[in-house]
Motif scaffolding. Structure first.
Motif, PDB file in Angstrom:
ATOM      1  N   LEU A 126       0.829  -1.214   0.000  1.00  0.00           N
ATOM      2  CA  LEU A 126       0.000   0.000   0.000  1.00  0.00           C
ATOM      3  C   LEU A 126       0.862   1.262   0.000  1.00  0.00           C
ATOM      4  CD1 LEU A 126      -2.798  -1.031   2.502  1.00  0.00           C
ATOM      5  CD2 LEU A 126      -3.090  -0.570   0.060  1.00  0.00           C
ATOM      6  N   VAL A 129       1.648   1.977  -3.461  1.00  0.00           N
ATOM      7  CA  VAL A 129       0.477   2.552  -4.136  1.00  0.00           C
ATOM      8  C   VAL A 129       0.359   4.034  -3.801  1.00  0.00           C
ATOM      9  CG1 VAL A 129      -2.050   2.528  -4.234  1.00  0.00           C
ATOM     10  CG2 VAL A 129      -0.784   0.369  -4.258  1.00  0.00           C
ATOM     11  N   HIS A 136      -6.382   3.267  -2.180  1.00  0.00           N
ATOM     12  CA  HIS A 136      -7.226   2.130  -2.569  1.00  0.00           C
ATOM     13  C   HIS A 136      -8.687   2.397  -2.232  1.00  0.00           C
ATOM     14  CE1 HIS A 136      -9.027  -1.859  -2.751  1.00  0.00           C
ATOM     15  NE2 HIS A 136      -7.951  -2.291  -3.376  1.00  0.00           N
ATOM     16  N   LEU A 139     -10.029  -1.473   0.729  1.00  0.00           N
ATOM     17  CA  LEU A 139      -9.280  -2.647   1.169  1.00  0.00           C
ATOM     18  C   LEU A 139     -10.143  -3.448   2.141  1.00  0.00           C
ATOM     19  CD1 LEU A 139      -6.336  -3.751   0.755  1.00  0.00           C
ATOM     20  CD2 LEU A 139      -5.887  -2.895   3.063  1.00  0.00           C
ATOM     21  N   PHE A 156      -9.170  -2.269  -7.643  1.00  0.00           N
ATOM     22  CA  PHE A 156      -8.932  -0.837  -7.444  1.00  0.00           C
ATOM     23  C   PHE A 156     -10.058  -0.019  -8.063  1.00  0.00           C
ATOM     24  CE2 PHE A 156      -4.865  -2.526  -6.441  1.00  0.00           C
ATOM     25  CZ  PHE A 156      -4.253  -1.609  -5.603  1.00  0.00           C
ATOM     26  N   ALA A 159     -10.479   3.143  -6.224  1.00  0.00           N
ATOM     27  CA  ALA A 159      -9.260   3.902  -5.970  1.00  0.00           C
ATOM     28  C   ALA A 159      -9.394   5.318  -6.520  1.00  0.00           C
ATOM     29  CB  ALA A 159      -8.058   3.216  -6.609  1.00  0.00           C
ATOM     30  N   ASP A 197      -6.517   4.091   4.210  1.00  0.00           N
ATOM     31  CA  ASP A 197      -6.017   2.752   3.908  1.00  0.00           C
ATOM     32  C   ASP A 197      -5.331   2.120   5.113  1.00  0.00           C
ATOM     33  OD1 ASP A 197      -7.005   2.794   1.340  1.00  0.00           O
ATOM     34  OD2 ASP A 197      -5.100   3.334   0.394  1.00  0.00           O
TER      35      ASP A 197
END
Length: 404
Positions: A126, A129, A136, A139, A156, A159, A197
């Motif tokens: 993460l 990311v 995201h 999750l 995603f 996202a 996240d």
């Protein structure tokens, strides 16, 4: 989840991917097991014709563009897509294994050190990311696949770019999974930060280690009320003591009180090392443990005990948790319309019950299905799929017996 045969309405191929069977579906689309001309397995997600409208296409195109920017060993890779097709489709790396929710429901919570290893692995993924400027936002255990090469993050579809106020969601609505949603996300605050996240990862790890979520209720609106109530404490019942301080901080109501993802990695490492393992050893044991519990015999006969890593097995709980009732399962929702769900990307556990499964060492013929005179005969899974499965199981047997 097993594959099921294609129906007469299913296309035989999309974008050059031959479709071999169905591996799941949701309110917005269908997910197929596909194979590229070169033999690469793929999860092919297709929007249902009845759901194709302007907003759906825009959201789907956004998901495609986001997936193109994400990379990393713990992210299911983007392969190809066409958001402008008559039936928009998206192909991603196929991960053969159950999601975390299914694994815990079936086999019980993970031992503490393996849950810490999962935390370090996912937090690191993460963080990568977030470095790419993305969040995201959805999750949850169903979006963590436990494959033969370790856990991977999928889906995603919700996202967004960090610090962005732009959204395709209607005003005064919230999209996400209530059981794993941070309070500020449930309150509809914008812009969101990476702390959402961190909270969701804390909820995932709590489920992995205990089999339950921070807040649970039969009514989704009650869950939202609990999540957004600053006086409501998350339920940490059953959580191993070595994980309690970390998860309590990750599930803090105030976003600024939560640790950063790099700090989560370091604190998970500390738990692992205090247990006498190196982080790489713990990661190998996590993969060995989750693969071993999934393993089934290749040939018919009495089932032999699964070759679980000895040290990991010694830590495992003896009584698996009871699966949640279906109506309390965490689902991605659009509030105030809980019936609208964002489709999770399902996965295929194995193909043993699917056409081409091994029996007595030889592939069996595909049972015919009813069809009209003009309908082509049902196709069986290619032998390459079974060959990959056999090779995978050989690797699993080796990994389970290796001295880490």
């Amino acid at each position: 989840m097993h594959t099921t045969p294609l129906s007469p309405e299913d296309p035989p191929e999309l974008g050059g991917f031959e479709l071999l069977g169905r591996i799941g579906h949701g309110g917005m689309g269908q997910v197929y097991l596909g194979e590229s001309p070169g033999g690469e397995s793929a999860a092919v997600k297709v929007i249902k014709p009845s759901a194709v409208d302007t907003e759906t296409r825009l959201r789907f195109a956004q998901e495609v563009e986001i997936l193109k920017t994400i990379w990393g060993p713990r992210i299911a890779a983007f392969l190809d897509a066409d958001a402008e097709a008559e039936r928009p489709w998206l192909a991603t790396e196929y991960v053969e294994g159950p999601d975390l929710r299914k694994h815990v429901d079936t086999h019980g919570p993970l031992p503490a050190l393996l849950a810490a290893s999962l935390g370090a692995t996912l937090a690191e993924a993460l963080a990568a990311v977030h470095r790419q400027g993305l969040l995201h936002r959805d999750l949850k255990p169903a979006n963590i696949l436990l494959g033969p090469n370790g856990p991977k993050i999928i889906d995603f579809g919700l996202a967004v770019f960090a610090e962005s106020n732009v959204s395709l969601t209607a005003p005064n609505t919230v999209v996400g999974t209530p059981a794993c949603m941070a309070p500020e996300q449930a309150n509809g605050e914008k812009p969101l930060t990476g702390a959402v996240d961190v909270y969701a990862l804390g909820a995932v790890l709590l489920f992995a280690a205990t089999g339950h979520y921070p807040y649970q209720a039969n009514n989704i609106h009650v869950v939202f009320h609990m999540v957004t109530d600053p006086t409501a404490e998350p339920d940490l019942t059953g959580l191993p003591g070595e994980l309690s301080p970390l998860l309590a901080s990750m599930l803090s109501y105030q976003a600024q009180a939560r640790p950063s993802l790099p700090e989560v990695v370091q604190r998970c490492r500390a738990v692992i090392e205090a247990g006498g393992l190196k982080v790489a050893q713990a990661r190998r044991r996590l993969t060995s443990y989750t693969v071993a519990t999934q393993q089934e015999p290749l040939l018919p006969g009495p089932a032999a005990p699964a070759p679980v890593d000895a040290a990991a097995f010694a830590e495992a709980k003896t009584n698996p948790t009871t699966p949640e009732p279906a109506d309390t399962a965490p689902t991605t929702v659009l509030v105030p319309h809980p019936g609208v769900t964002h489709e999770p990307t399902p996965t295929l556990k194995d193909v043993q019950a699917a056409p081409g499964a091994v029996s007595a060492g030889r592939p069996q013929p595909t049972p015919p299905r009813p069809r009209s005179g003009s309908e082509p005969a049902a196709r069986s899974l290619r032998h390459s799929v079974q060959a990959r499965r056999t090779a995978q199981q050989l690797r699993e047997v080796y990994a389970a017996g290796a001295s880490f």
